[in-house]
Design an enzyme around this catalytic site. Structure first.
Site, PDB file in Angstrom:
ATOM      1  N   ASP A  78      -3.537   2.464  -5.360  1.00 54.55           N
ATOM      2  CA  ASP A  78      -2.320   2.485  -4.532  1.00 54.55           C
ATOM      3  C   ASP A  78      -2.145   1.186  -3.754  1.00 54.55           C
ATOM      4  O   ASP A  78      -1.520   1.177  -2.702  1.00 54.55           O
ATOM      5  CB  ASP A  78      -2.328   3.692  -3.597  1.00 54.55           C
ATOM      6  CG  ASP A  78      -3.173   3.474  -2.363  1.00 54.55           C
ATOM      7  OD1 ASP A  78      -4.202   2.777  -2.458  1.00 54.55           O
ATOM      8  OD2 ASP A  78      -2.791   3.994  -1.307  1.00 54.55           O
ATOM      9  N   GLU A  79      -2.688   0.103  -4.265  1.00 59.62           N
ATOM     10  CA  GLU A  79      -2.748  -1.104  -3.451  1.00 59.62           C
ATOM     11  C   GLU A  79      -2.769  -2.379  -4.288  1.00 59.62           C
ATOM     12  O   GLU A  79      -3.469  -2.441  -5.290  1.00 59.62           O
ATOM     13  CB  GLU A  79      -4.055  -0.983  -2.675  1.00 59.62           C
ATOM     14  CG  GLU A  79      -4.199  -1.808  -1.483  1.00 59.62           C
ATOM     15  CD  GLU A  79      -5.544  -1.454  -0.819  1.00 59.62           C
ATOM     16  OE1 GLU A  79      -6.151  -2.393  -0.323  1.00 59.62           O
ATOM     17  OE2 GLU A  79      -5.962  -0.279  -0.820  1.00 59.62           O
ATOM     18  N   ASP A 121       0.853  -1.185   0.000  1.00 57.25           N
ATOM     19  CA  ASP A 121       0.000   0.000   0.000  1.00 57.25           C
ATOM     20  C   ASP A 121       0.894   1.242   0.000  1.00 57.25           C
ATOM     21  O   ASP A 121       1.751   1.398   0.864  1.00 57.25           O
ATOM     22  CB  ASP A 121      -0.895  -0.013   1.251  1.00 57.25           C
ATOM     23  CG  ASP A 121      -1.956   1.072   1.219  1.00 57.25           C
ATOM     24  OD1 ASP A 121      -3.141   0.746   1.082  1.00 57.25           O
ATOM     25  OD2 ASP A 121      -1.589   2.266   1.327  1.00 57.25           O
TER      26      ASP A 121
HETATM   27  P1  DGT Z   1      -1.940   6.006   3.866  1.00 61.34           P
HETATM   28  O1  DGT Z   1      -2.647   5.920   5.180  1.00 61.34           O
HETATM   29  O2  DGT Z   1      -0.522   6.472   4.032  1.00 61.34           O
HETATM   30  O3  DGT Z   1      -2.066   4.758   3.047  1.00 61.34           O
HETATM   31  O4  DGT Z   1      -2.662   7.189   3.092  1.00 61.34           O
HETATM   32  P2  DGT Z   1      -3.428   7.187   1.716  1.00 61.34           P
HETATM   33  O5  DGT Z   1      -3.717   8.605   1.396  1.00 61.34           O
HETATM   34  O6  DGT Z   1      -2.667   6.448   0.669  1.00 61.34           O
HETATM   35  O7  DGT Z   1      -4.776   6.468   2.109  1.00 61.34           O
HETATM   36  P3  DGT Z   1      -5.527   5.207   1.474  1.00 61.34           P
HETATM   37  O8  DGT Z   1      -4.552   4.121   1.129  1.00 61.34           O
HETATM   38  O9  DGT Z   1      -6.608   4.890   2.432  1.00 61.34           O
HETATM   39  O10 DGT Z   1      -6.204   5.776   0.164  1.00 61.34           O
HETATM   40  C1  DGT Z   1      -5.554   5.888  -1.080  1.00 61.34           C
HETATM   41  C2  DGT Z   1      -6.013   7.145  -1.818  1.00 61.34           C
HETATM   42  O11 DGT Z   1      -7.452   7.150  -1.924  1.00 61.34           O
HETATM   43  C3  DGT Z   1      -5.681   8.438  -1.080  1.00 61.34           C
HETATM   44  O12 DGT Z   1      -4.404   8.952  -1.408  1.00 61.34           O
HETATM   45  C4  DGT Z   1      -6.781   9.360  -1.477  1.00 61.34           C
HETATM   46  C5  DGT Z   1      -7.967   8.472  -1.724  1.00 61.34           C
HETATM   47  N1  DGT Z   1      -8.892   8.530  -0.571  1.00 61.34           N
HETATM   48  C6  DGT Z   1      -8.843   7.779   0.561  1.00 61.34           C
HETATM   49  N2  DGT Z   1      -9.831   8.082   1.401  1.00 61.34           N
HETATM   50  C7  DGT Z   1     -10.557   9.061   0.799  1.00 61.34           C
HETATM   51  C8  DGT Z   1     -11.724   9.811   1.171  1.00 61.34           C
HETATM   52  O13 DGT Z   1     -12.313   9.647   2.241  1.00 61.34           O
HETATM   53  N3  DGT Z   1     -12.168  10.735   0.259  1.00 61.34           N
HETATM   54  C9  DGT Z   1     -11.544  10.938  -0.929  1.00 61.34           C
HETATM   55  N4  DGT Z   1     -12.027  11.844  -1.766  1.00 61.34           N
HETATM   56  N5  DGT Z   1     -10.451  10.261  -1.310  1.00 61.34           N
HETATM   57  C10 DGT Z   1      -9.953   9.349  -0.467  1.00 61.34           C
HETATM   58 CA    CA Z   2      -2.245   4.209   0.842  1.00 59.81          CA
HETATM   59 CA    CA Z   3      -4.967   2.051  -0.022  1.00 58.45          CA
END
Ligand code: DGT
Ligand code: CA
Ligand code: CA
Length: 364
Positions: A111-112, A10
C-alpha cells in the site's frame, strides 16, 4: 543541483478499505480485518481497521478479543478474515496507475510507494501539488480507493508528510518550511527512530525534537554508533539524500519439494521443511529481502493443495523466524488431519528490500 521533488503515497486503512470497495455497504460500519490464528474462535490479532473502528480504539495488532469488546455497542461491526490475494490484486491495479506519473517509481509495500517526479514537473512545487491531486483523483475514479500523499524534496520528509493528515490527505513540505514542519512532530514520527531509540533518548532527558536538535553529532554517534547517529542528526534537520530507486513488487519467493515418501508424520515432514527453509533463506539473503508473511503448502496424494500462512509483527530476514513460523504452521496443518502429503512447500511474501537507509532503520 536542481530541487528534487518526491512523492510518498500511502493508501488509507488499506486492507479494510479493500473490503469496503468490494462491499460498499460496509462503509458506515466498523470494519475490522483479522488474522485469525485458528486456536479458537477469537484468537488472533487485528491486521487493520477502518476509521470508524479506530474511533473505538481498534488498531493494528490489538487482539481480536479486545477488538470485539471495544466494539460491543456497535452491533453493526464486521470482522473479516484477511484475504491477501484480493488485497494484492487491488494493490497491483493501483500501483500500475501510480507508476505512470513517475520518472522513477519505487514500490515499498502493498500500500505504499515513492515517486520521483522532479523532471516531469520541472522541479516546480506548485505543479507537485497539482500532480498529486491528479493521482488521487485517478486512483479514486479507477479503484474507488483513497490514499494520502506527502510531497517534499526527499523520501524522509515525504514519508512523514503522507502520514501527517490521514485519511485522504495531501501534505506538501516546501523547502523553506522544513524546520518548522519537523519541530511540531513527535520524535517517534521520524521514520527510523523507533521505540528503543526513543526510550534511550528519554533516559537522557531528550523528549522533543528540539531537545534532539540540540545534540551535536558527536554525542549522537557516541550513543547510537556512527551510522545511526549520523542518520538521526540529519533526519531531525530534514536532510536525506536517498535516491528513489526503481523497484517493482516481488510477489513472493518459495521453495517446494516432492517428498521421498508420502507421509503425515510430523518429524519426517519437519526435516524436509527445515531443508526448504535453509534453501529459501539463502535466496532471501542473496536478494536482500525481508519478509512479513510466511506460508506453507501441502500437496496431498490426490494432488489437492492445502495452504496456511501467517503475518509476522515486523519484516525480518531471520532464518530462525522462518523455521519457527513454518514449523508452527506445519503442526497446525497436521492437527487438521490432512491426507498423506506428497509435496511440501514454504514461501515468504510481503517482501521488502533491505538496503541503504532502510538498513539503518532495522537496527533501531
Ligand atoms: P493507515 O494508517 O490509514 O495507512 O492504515 P493502514 O491499515 O493502511 O496501515 P499501514 O499503512 O501501516 O499498513 C498497511 C497494511 O499492512 C494494513 O492495511 C494491514 C497491514 N498491517 C499493518 N500493521 C499490521 C500489524 O500490526 N499486523 C498485521 N497483521 N498487519 C498489519
Ligand atoms: Ca496505509
Ligand atoms: Ca503503509
Amino acid at each position: 543541483m536542481k530541487q528534487r521533488i518526491i512523492l510518498h503515497i500511502d493508501f488509507d486503512y488499506f486492507y479494510a478499505q479493500c473490503e469496503e470497495v468490494r462491499k460498499p455497504e460496509l462503509k458506515t460500519s466498523p470494519v475490522v480485518v483479522c488474522m485469525f490464528s485458528d486456536r479458537g474462535n477469537d484468537s488472533g490479532a487485528v491486521a487493520t481497521a477502518n476509521y470508524i473502528a479506530r474511533e473505538y480504539g481498534v488498531n493494528s495488532g490489538l487482539s481480536i478479543k479486545f477488538a470485539k469488546k471495544r466494539l460491543e455497542e456497535r452491533t453493526d461491526s464486521v470482522f473479516l478474515p484477511a484475504d491477501f490475494e484480493f488485497y494484492s490484486s487491488v494493490s497491483e491495479k493501483s500501483m500500475n496507475i501510480i507508476k505512470e506519473f513517475a520518472d522513477v517509481f519505487e514500490y515499498v509495500g502493498r500500500d505504499e510507494a515513492y515517486l520521483d517526479v522532479s523532471k516531469k514537473i520541472e522541479h516546480d512545487f506548485k505543479r507537485a501539488s497539482h500532480i498529486s491531486q491528479q493521482i488521487k483523483n485517478k486512483i479514486r475514479e479507477e479503484t474507488k480507493l483513497t490514499c494520502s500523499v506527502g510531497v517534499s524534496g526527499n523520501k524522509l520528509l515525504s514519508k512523514i508528510a503522507s502520514n501527517y493528515k490521514k485519511p485522504d490527505g495531501l501534505t506538501v513540505v516546501l523547502p523553506d518550511r522544513i524546520s518548522q514542519f519537523i519541530e511540531d512532530l513527535e520524535i517517534r514520527d521520524i521514520h527510523g527512530i523507533g521505540g528503543k531509540t526513543e526510550e534511550r533518548l528519554a533516559e537522557e532527558g531528550i523528549k522533543t525534537i528540539s531537545n534532539l536538535k540540540d545534540l551535536d553529532i558527536f554525542s549522537l554517534v557516541q550513543m547510537f554508533g556512527r551510522k545511526s547517529g549520523t542518520y538521526i542528526f540529519n533526519a531531525v534537520r530534514g536532510i536525506d539524500d536517498e535516491p528513489v530507486t526503481p523497484r517493482a513488487p516481488t510477489a513472493q519467493i518459495g521453495k517446494i519439494v516432492t517428498l521421498k515418501k508420502d507421509s503425515d508424520d510430523y518429524d519426517f515432514l519437519e526435516e524436509a521443511l527445515l531443508q526448504l527453509c535453509d534453501n529459501l533463506n539463502a535466496v532471501i539473503i542473496k536478494e536482500n529481502k525481508a519478509f512479513k508473511i510466511v506460508g506453507i503448502q501441502l500437496t496431498q496424494i490426490d494432488l489437492s493443495n492445502k495452504t496456511k500462512s501467517r503475518m509476522l509483527k515486523n519484516p525480518t530476514s531471520s532464518l530462525e523466524m522462518l523455521q519457527k513460523t513454518s514449523k508452527q504452521l506445519l503442526r497446525e496443518m497436521l492437527d487438521d488431519k490432512p491426507d498423506l502429503v506428497r509435496r511440501l512447500g514454504v514461501k515468504v511474501s510481503d517482501l521488502t528490500t533491505i538496503e541503504g537507509q532502510s538498513n539503518i532503520t532495522n537496527y533501531f
